[in-house]
Design an enzyme around this catalytic site. Sequence first.
Site, mmCIF file in Angstrom:
data_model
loop_
_atom_site.group_PDB
_atom_site.id
_atom_site.type_symbol
_atom_site.label_atom_id
_atom_site.label_comp_id
_atom_site.label_asym_id
_atom_site.label_seq_id
_atom_site.Cartn_x
_atom_site.Cartn_y
_atom_site.Cartn_z
ATOM 1 N N ASP A 283 0.827 -1.266 0.161
ATOM 2 C CA ASP A 283 0.052 -0.061 -0.270
ATOM 3 C C ASP A 283 0.794 1.287 -0.115
ATOM 4 O OD1 ASP A 283 0.924 -0.013 2.511
ATOM 5 O OD2 ASP A 283 -1.073 0.184 3.488
ATOM 6 N N TYR B 102 2.938 4.633 0.694
ATOM 7 C CA TYR B 102 3.809 5.198 2.012
ATOM 8 C C TYR B 102 2.501 6.100 2.647
ATOM 9 C CZ TYR B 102 8.082 4.162 -0.253
ATOM 10 O OH TYR B 102 9.222 3.566 -1.250
ATOM 11 N N PHE C 130 6.653 2.222 -3.928
ATOM 12 C CA PHE C 130 8.197 2.397 -3.602
ATOM 13 C C PHE C 130 8.665 3.908 -4.029
ATOM 14 C CE2 PHE C 130 7.898 -2.398 -4.096
ATOM 15 C CZ PHE C 130 8.134 -2.680 -2.697
ATOM 16 N N HIS D 1 10.990 -8.945 1.095
ATOM 17 C CA HIS D 1 10.781 -7.600 0.945
ATOM 18 C C HIS D 1 12.053 -6.727 1.095
ATOM 19 C CE1 HIS D 1 8.676 -3.592 1.753
ATOM 20 N NE2 HIS D 1 7.702 -4.212 1.114
#
Length: 249
Positions: free
Chosen positions: A88, A90, A101, A210
């Site tokens: 989702d 930031y 990202f 991740h």
Amino acid sequence: MAKPDDTEAPGAAAPIDASAGREGGRLGASWQIRVGDQLQSEAMQALAAFLRAEKAAGKAIHPPGRQMFAALDAVPFEAVKVLILGQDPYHGPGQAHGLSFSVPPGVAIPPSLLNIFKEIQRDLGLPLPRHGCLTHWAAQGVLLLNAVLSVEQGLAGSHAGRGWEGFTDAVIETLSREREGLVFLLWGAYAQKKGDLVDRQRHCVLKAPHPSPLSAHRGFLGCGHFGKTNRWLQGRGAAPIDWSLPAGP
């Protein structure tokens, strides 16, 4: 038609207008004809009502409404070569601008993105960028898609389960079904579950932990995904991705 305000879910109050494009924050034509009907689903109408209620309660929602579909707006369906799936947006003020990202120019590079840059440096020998705006990647066909396209300020995951997932699942499924030879970069358990939507006989699926500082050293750093992506694309006669970033976005 009145222009929607910045926190209204795109397409939530009225049928999608493909011609609205960036100005209205609505789907461009190449996506509209494939997944536009998803926005009229019961789940998405419930999401629209939720977002309106959150706004009415004075909560800050990121990114602004016109940017919720920025990833799809930046890369037409036919131009997608690589999909990088985030969870989702930031949740800090000014960080989210609709690309997974990525952060807008002038915003500090978040830790997960810094680890992505470190792996690119290790894998390809490219210098670390001085900013975190990934529009250069999007312009080459890298779809920077989050599974959930909005979030409440300060509360990661706050809009999970509210309706976005069905829409982004449809995006992934449609790419898998109607395109050939794409690369899907799935980092972390959440993204990897979405890999079940991808036909591995038609596409390249690369998995790693991740890039978060909590997990990057368990296998993201050293995964070599950026070089592997380019070798796959070149092996199919496609141009590789330039994973460097220009000095200015």
